[in-house]
Design an enzyme around this catalytic site. Sequence first.
Site, PDB file in Angstrom:
ATOM      1  N   THR A   1      -4.658   6.462  -3.176  1.00  0.00           N
ATOM      2  CA  THR A   1      -5.420   5.720  -4.175  1.00  0.00           C
ATOM      3  C   THR A   1      -6.517   6.557  -4.799  1.00  0.00           C
ATOM      4  O   THR A   1      -6.852   6.395  -5.973  1.00  0.00           O
ATOM      5  CB  THR A   1      -6.033   4.453  -3.532  1.00  0.00           C
ATOM      6  OG1 THR A   1      -4.979   3.603  -3.073  1.00  0.00           O
ATOM      7  CG2 THR A   1      -6.889   3.675  -4.514  1.00  0.00           C
TER       8      THR A   1
ATOM      9  N   SER B   1       0.516   7.075   0.255  1.00  0.00           N
ATOM     10  CA  SER B   1       0.530   7.475   1.666  1.00  0.00           C
ATOM     11  C   SER B   1       1.633   6.805   2.475  1.00  0.00           C
ATOM     12  O   SER B   1       1.964   7.250   3.573  1.00  0.00           O
ATOM     13  CB  SER B   1      -0.832   7.211   2.325  1.00  0.00           C
ATOM     14  OG  SER B   1      -1.072   5.832   2.491  1.00  0.00           O
TER      15      SER B   1
ATOM     16  N   THR C   1      -5.068   5.344   2.032  1.00  0.00           N
ATOM     17  CA  THR C   1      -5.660   4.635   3.172  1.00  0.00           C
ATOM     18  C   THR C   1      -4.637   3.926   4.054  1.00  0.00           C
ATOM     19  O   THR C   1      -4.909   3.688   5.235  1.00  0.00           O
ATOM     20  CB  THR C   1      -6.686   3.598   2.686  1.00  0.00           C
ATOM     21  OG1 THR C   1      -6.036   2.640   1.832  1.00  0.00           O
ATOM     22  CG2 THR C   1      -7.825   4.272   1.950  1.00  0.00           C
ATOM     23  N   ASP C   2      -3.468   3.578   3.517  1.00  0.00           N
ATOM     24  CA  ASP C   2      -2.517   2.784   4.293  1.00  0.00           C
ATOM     25  C   ASP C   2      -2.127   3.463   5.601  1.00  0.00           C
ATOM     26  O   ASP C   2      -1.997   2.804   6.643  1.00  0.00           O
ATOM     27  CB  ASP C   2      -1.253   2.494   3.477  1.00  0.00           C
ATOM     28  CG  ASP C   2      -1.455   1.388   2.464  1.00  0.00           C
ATOM     29  OD1 ASP C   2      -2.542   0.762   2.484  1.00  0.00           O
ATOM     30  OD2 ASP C   2      -0.543   1.150   1.646  1.00  0.00           O
TER      31      ASP C   2
END
Length: 329
Positions: free
Chosen positions: A24, A70, A103-104
């Site tokens: 992101t 990610s 971030t995932d």
Amino acid sequence: MRFKECLNYEKKLKHILILATGGTIAGSGPEGNTTGYQAGVISIDEILADIPNLKETARISAIQISNLNSDDITFNEWKKLVDAIHEHNDDPDMDGFVITHGTDTLEETAMFLNLTLKTTKPVILTGSMKPATAISADGPLNLYDSVVVATHEDAINKGVLVVFDNAIYCARDVKKISTFQTDAFGSGKFGAIGFIRDHKVDFYLMTTKPHTIHSDFDITGLDRLPSVGMAYFTIDSDPSILPYLASQHDGLVIVTAGDGQLSKHWLDAINVLLAQEYPLILSTRVFTGNISAQNNANTFNPQKSRILLQLALTKTKDQKIINRYFSTY
């Protein structure tokens, strides 16, 4: 792998290598919105150009490892990160590393690197919850803070760290805790190990668990990791999935209820696998706490348990030794 020197500064400043993987923080979408964007679009050069004060903070070089959402990260990207850091680790002019990441799955990459990198230099992972085109995008500050932490003497030999929303977390314990808020990471009962505000870095805690140069695990020469499947227990769920998954994978992580609790039918199916000396670990769907059941994941959540079991299986299939790894790390 050669880096591109993005910004040239005076020699007295520390030299930080940024390894960009996408996410992101490199996302772009409808102007002002936090949803409906495409991750992994903007290059690291473009991201760095929008961050003020970097030239007074460190000498920055960068490598674009990938530019992915990610969720599309694989062992190949992990290996590229390990290889790139190891390649530049012995350079006396290189003082630390910062990795930009979606971030995932950021906590999984942090966990993997914490157990496989052989360096005492600071390694920081960061990202953002808002794309670069959103109002008040959080990526520039998170990246700036990460560079500041990477230049700090107290970040040396602390293992892989995650910097997010002014907080510093150790890779072992950090978890994503929100789907949209900018304070999207935490460590449950363990908490942050430090904080960063402007140029001021304060460390208060450090992990006692082995990491990096003290880790048993080394991926040198590996082109893949052992396959580990995952089975999630719920009320009235069918345990026949367990022998099927076992036939497809080298090991299993069982996501239990509570403190390693399962139905009688699931316990019976698991005991059959254990009698066959099939390696497995019991984690929990509960956010925080350890497990007292046999073959337990300690305090690791399911996704981190999978990584540690994969690495353990590069060494052994002996359940007793695997259990020792989980209690040690």
